[in-house]
Scaffold this active site. Structure first.
Site, PDB file in Angstrom:
ATOM      1  N   GLY A  57      14.099 -23.495 -17.665  1.00 24.14           N
ATOM      2  CA  GLY A  57      13.962 -24.674 -16.804  1.00 24.14           C
ATOM      3  C   GLY A  57      15.175 -25.584 -16.937  1.00 24.14           C
ATOM      4  O   GLY A  57      15.083 -26.806 -16.845  1.00 24.14           O
TER       5      GLY A  57
ATOM      6  N   LEU B 237      17.649 -26.373 -15.144  1.00 22.83           N
ATOM      7  CA  LEU B 237      18.114 -27.235 -14.043  1.00 22.83           C
ATOM      8  C   LEU B 237      17.101 -28.312 -13.683  1.00 22.83           C
ATOM      9  O   LEU B 237      17.280 -29.052 -12.722  1.00 22.83           O
ATOM     10  CB  LEU B 237      18.440 -26.382 -12.805  1.00 22.83           C
ATOM     11  CG  LEU B 237      19.659 -25.459 -12.968  1.00 22.83           C
ATOM     12  CD1 LEU B 237      19.756 -24.487 -11.798  1.00 22.83           C
ATOM     13  CD2 LEU B 237      20.941 -26.281 -13.075  1.00 22.83           C
ATOM     14  N   GLY B 238      16.029 -28.420 -14.443  1.00 25.15           N
ATOM     15  CA  GLY B 238      15.003 -29.425 -14.174  1.00 25.15           C
ATOM     16  C   GLY B 238      15.396 -30.799 -14.712  1.00 25.15           C
ATOM     17  O   GLY B 238      16.510 -31.002 -15.203  1.00 25.15           O
ATOM     18  N   GLN B 239      14.450 -31.735 -14.636  1.00 19.40           N
ATOM     19  CA  GLN B 239      14.749 -33.123 -15.015  1.00 19.40           C
ATOM     20  C   GLN B 239      15.183 -33.223 -16.482  1.00 19.40           C
ATOM     21  O   GLN B 239      16.169 -33.879 -16.798  1.00 19.40           O
ATOM     22  CB  GLN B 239      13.529 -34.030 -14.770  1.00 19.40           C
ATOM     23  CG  GLN B 239      13.859 -35.511 -14.932  1.00 19.40           C
ATOM     24  CD  GLN B 239      12.648 -36.390 -15.200  1.00 19.40           C
ATOM     25  OE1 GLN B 239      11.558 -35.904 -15.447  1.00 19.40           O
ATOM     26  NE2 GLN B 239      12.845 -37.696 -15.149  1.00 19.40           N
TER      27      GLN B 239
ATOM     28  N   ILE C  94      15.242 -20.294 -12.767  1.00 21.03           N
ATOM     29  CA  ILE C  94      14.874 -19.312 -11.743  1.00 21.03           C
ATOM     30  C   ILE C  94      15.827 -19.366 -10.554  1.00 21.03           C
ATOM     31  O   ILE C  94      15.838 -18.497  -9.690  1.00 21.03           O
ATOM     32  CB  ILE C  94      13.406 -19.517 -11.301  1.00 21.03           C
ATOM     33  CG1 ILE C  94      12.883 -18.300 -10.555  1.00 21.03           C
ATOM     34  CG2 ILE C  94      13.242 -20.808 -10.501  1.00 21.03           C
ATOM     35  CD1 ILE C  94      11.381 -18.311 -10.326  1.00 21.03           C
ATOM     36  N   ARG C  95      16.625 -20.451 -10.498  1.00 21.96           N
ATOM     37  CA  ARG C  95      17.575 -20.618  -9.396  1.00 21.96           C
ATOM     38  C   ARG C  95      18.899 -21.072  -9.985  1.00 21.96           C
ATOM     39  O   ARG C  95      18.946 -21.500 -11.141  1.00 21.96           O
ATOM     40  CB  ARG C  95      17.066 -21.672  -8.416  1.00 21.96           C
ATOM     41  CG  ARG C  95      16.999 -23.029  -9.063  1.00 21.96           C
ATOM     42  CD  ARG C  95      16.259 -24.073  -8.276  1.00 21.96           C
ATOM     43  NE  ARG C  95      16.073 -25.245  -9.111  1.00 21.96           N
ATOM     44  CZ  ARG C  95      16.878 -26.301  -9.118  1.00 21.96           C
ATOM     45  NH1 ARG C  95      17.917 -26.369  -8.319  1.00 21.96           N
ATOM     46  NH2 ARG C  95      16.662 -27.318  -9.925  1.00 21.96           N
TER      47      ARG C  95
ATOM     48  N   TYR D 109      -2.751 -29.284 -14.624  1.00 28.34           N
ATOM     49  CA  TYR D 109      -1.600 -29.538 -15.504  1.00 28.34           C
ATOM     50  C   TYR D 109      -2.083 -29.888 -16.918  1.00 28.34           C
ATOM     51  O   TYR D 109      -1.591 -29.364 -17.924  1.00 28.34           O
ATOM     52  CB  TYR D 109      -0.793 -30.684 -14.901  1.00 28.34           C
ATOM     53  CG  TYR D 109       0.411 -31.137 -15.672  1.00 28.34           C
ATOM     54  CD1 TYR D 109       1.568 -30.382 -15.704  1.00 28.34           C
ATOM     55  CD2 TYR D 109       0.410 -32.371 -16.338  1.00 28.34           C
ATOM     56  CE1 TYR D 109       2.690 -30.828 -16.377  1.00 28.34           C
ATOM     57  CE2 TYR D 109       1.528 -32.817 -17.007  1.00 28.34           C
ATOM     58  CZ  TYR D 109       2.664 -32.040 -17.021  1.00 28.34           C
ATOM     59  OH  TYR D 109       3.770 -32.491 -17.685  1.00 28.34           O
TER      60      TYR D 109
ATOM     61  N   LYS E  73      -1.631 -28.025 -20.487  1.00 30.56           N
ATOM     62  CA  LYS E  73      -0.982 -28.665 -21.631  1.00 30.56           C
ATOM     63  C   LYS E  73      -1.845 -28.559 -22.890  1.00 30.56           C
ATOM     64  O   LYS E  73      -1.339 -28.277 -23.971  1.00 30.56           O
ATOM     65  CB  LYS E  73      -0.646 -30.131 -21.329  1.00 30.56           C
ATOM     66  CG  LYS E  73       0.486 -30.309 -20.330  1.00 30.56           C
ATOM     67  CD  LYS E  73       1.775 -29.665 -20.824  1.00 30.56           C
ATOM     68  CE  LYS E  73       2.958 -29.911 -19.913  1.00 30.56           C
ATOM     69  NZ  LYS E  73       4.130 -29.086 -20.282  1.00 30.56           N
TER      70      LYS E  73
HETATM   71  N1  SER Z   1       5.615 -36.873 -15.955  1.00 32.72           N
HETATM   72  C1  SER Z   1       4.582 -35.882 -15.906  1.00 32.72           C
HETATM   73  C2  SER Z   1       3.857 -35.919 -14.619  1.00 32.72           C
HETATM   74  O1  SER Z   1       3.772 -36.986 -14.040  1.00 32.72           O
HETATM   75  C3  SER Z   1       3.607 -36.114 -17.008  1.00 32.72           C
HETATM   76  O2  SER Z   1       3.880 -35.281 -18.052  1.00 32.72           O
HETATM   77  O3  SER Z   1       3.346 -34.934 -14.219  1.00 32.72           O
END
Ligand code: SER
Length: 316
Positions: free
Chosen positions: A8, A10-12, A35-36, A141, A145
């Site tokens: 991941g 290239l993610g935040q 992945i990109r 989500y 987690k």
């Molecule tokens: N920042 C995340 C979200 O808002 C929380 O882990 O999904």
């Protein structure tokens, strides 16, 4: 950690973590994967490989090829997107995690993956949420987690993998925008403040959530990974936070720099419900005691830096 594979990338979080790790550990010792691909310093400043984390063999082959001794697994869908595509989220978030853990087990790597404030739910105590408490999240989500925290504990106890992790609050940064999270408003508000002097918030006034500026989040990852493992009691799910804030608190902090800034509200019921199911503020004393977590940025200091950096970015 000597040679680190980051998924991941290239993610935040990844796009800043890769660059920080390359500074600290050397460019060739940080293998960025995503992945990109993209026209990004992450791709140009050191090794970069296209890897889909749901492909265990590809992940294994890449880790083996570079002889890595640590995996930082970031590839995942955030909360709001996961609610739109729950089955896809399960497959990506859980499938990716178990694959990354298996590779860490086979290649004897140290392992980090983030959990989140999303791992809590409506029956969790909301204020100063304890480190060890009720976790019955109501989002896909959050379910991912909690299961992830337990799975990382399992790989440590069962297989001796040196797994470590934190529960991140909403992360605020100016390099790469977050995508599909509930806390994204706290990034958008700074861009809109600079661009338009006003922001329409999809999260209601009075909704408190924990937040943190990205430099503190990156320091937390590296400090925890380098910490003495024998002192870690809560290895996979340390509560950490830098501030608890509601949209009007961001607006007030921004007004100190942009006095005419205005905020209005058009609440999105889906993300509002998610936010309301999460804690207002976390108790992070276990992280402070067990590995010396200390954030540097509060709301005021972060706001001053964010506004400066966003202005510079938009001027280019
Ligand atoms: N920042 C995340 C979200 O808002 C929380 O882990 O999904």
């Amino acid at each position: 950690m000597k040679k680190i594979l980051i998924t991941g990338a290239l993610g935040q979080i990844g796009s800043e973590l890769v660059m920080k790790c390359r500074d600290v550990y050397g460019a060739d010792n940080v293998i960025a994967t995503d992945i990109r691909t993209a026209d990004s310093p992450v791709v140009h400043s050191g090794p970069f490989e296209l890897v889909d984390v749901t492909d265990r063999q590809a992940l294994y082959d890449t880790a083996k090829k570079y002889g890595v001794d640590a995996i930082i697994h970031l590839a995942a869908l955030l909360s709001a997107t996961a609610e739109k595509k729950p089955l896809f989220a399960w497959n990506l978030n859980m499938g990716g995690l178990v694959n990354a853990l298996e590779v860490a087990r086979e290649l004897k790597c140290q392992f980090f993956t983030p959990s989140s404030i999303g791992a809590f739910g409506p029956t969790t105590p909301k204020v100063k949420t304890p480190q060890d408490t009720i976790q019955r999240p109501t989002t896909m989500y959050g379910i991912n987690k909690v299961a992830g925290e337990l799975l990382c504990d399992y790989y440590f106890h069962k297989f001796g993998v040196d797994t470590r992790g934190v529960r991140f609050p909403g992360l605020i940064s100016y390099v790469t925008p977050p995508g599909g999270g509930t806390t994204d408003y706290a990034v958008e508000i700074y861009y809109k403040a600079v661009e338009e002097g006003r922001y329409t918030s999809y999260i209601a006034e009075g909704t408190y959530m924990d937040m943190m500026y990205m430099p503190d989040a990156l320091n937390a990852i590296l400090t925890l990974m380098e910490a003495d493992g024998s002192k870690l009691v809560h290895r996979n799910a340390f509560n950490i936070t830098a501030m608890s804030a509601a949209p009007e608190d961001f607006a007030a902090a921004i007004r100190k720099h942009i006095p005419d800034f205005e905020i209005e509200y058009e609440v999105d019921p889906v993300r509002q419900a998610i936010a309301e199911s999460w804690p207002d503020s976390l108790d992070d004393s276990a992280a402070r005691e067990e590995w010396g977590f200390r954030p540097e940025y509060d709301l005021e200091k972060m706001t001053a830096d964010m506004l400066t950096k966003v202005k510079e970015k938009l001027r280019k």
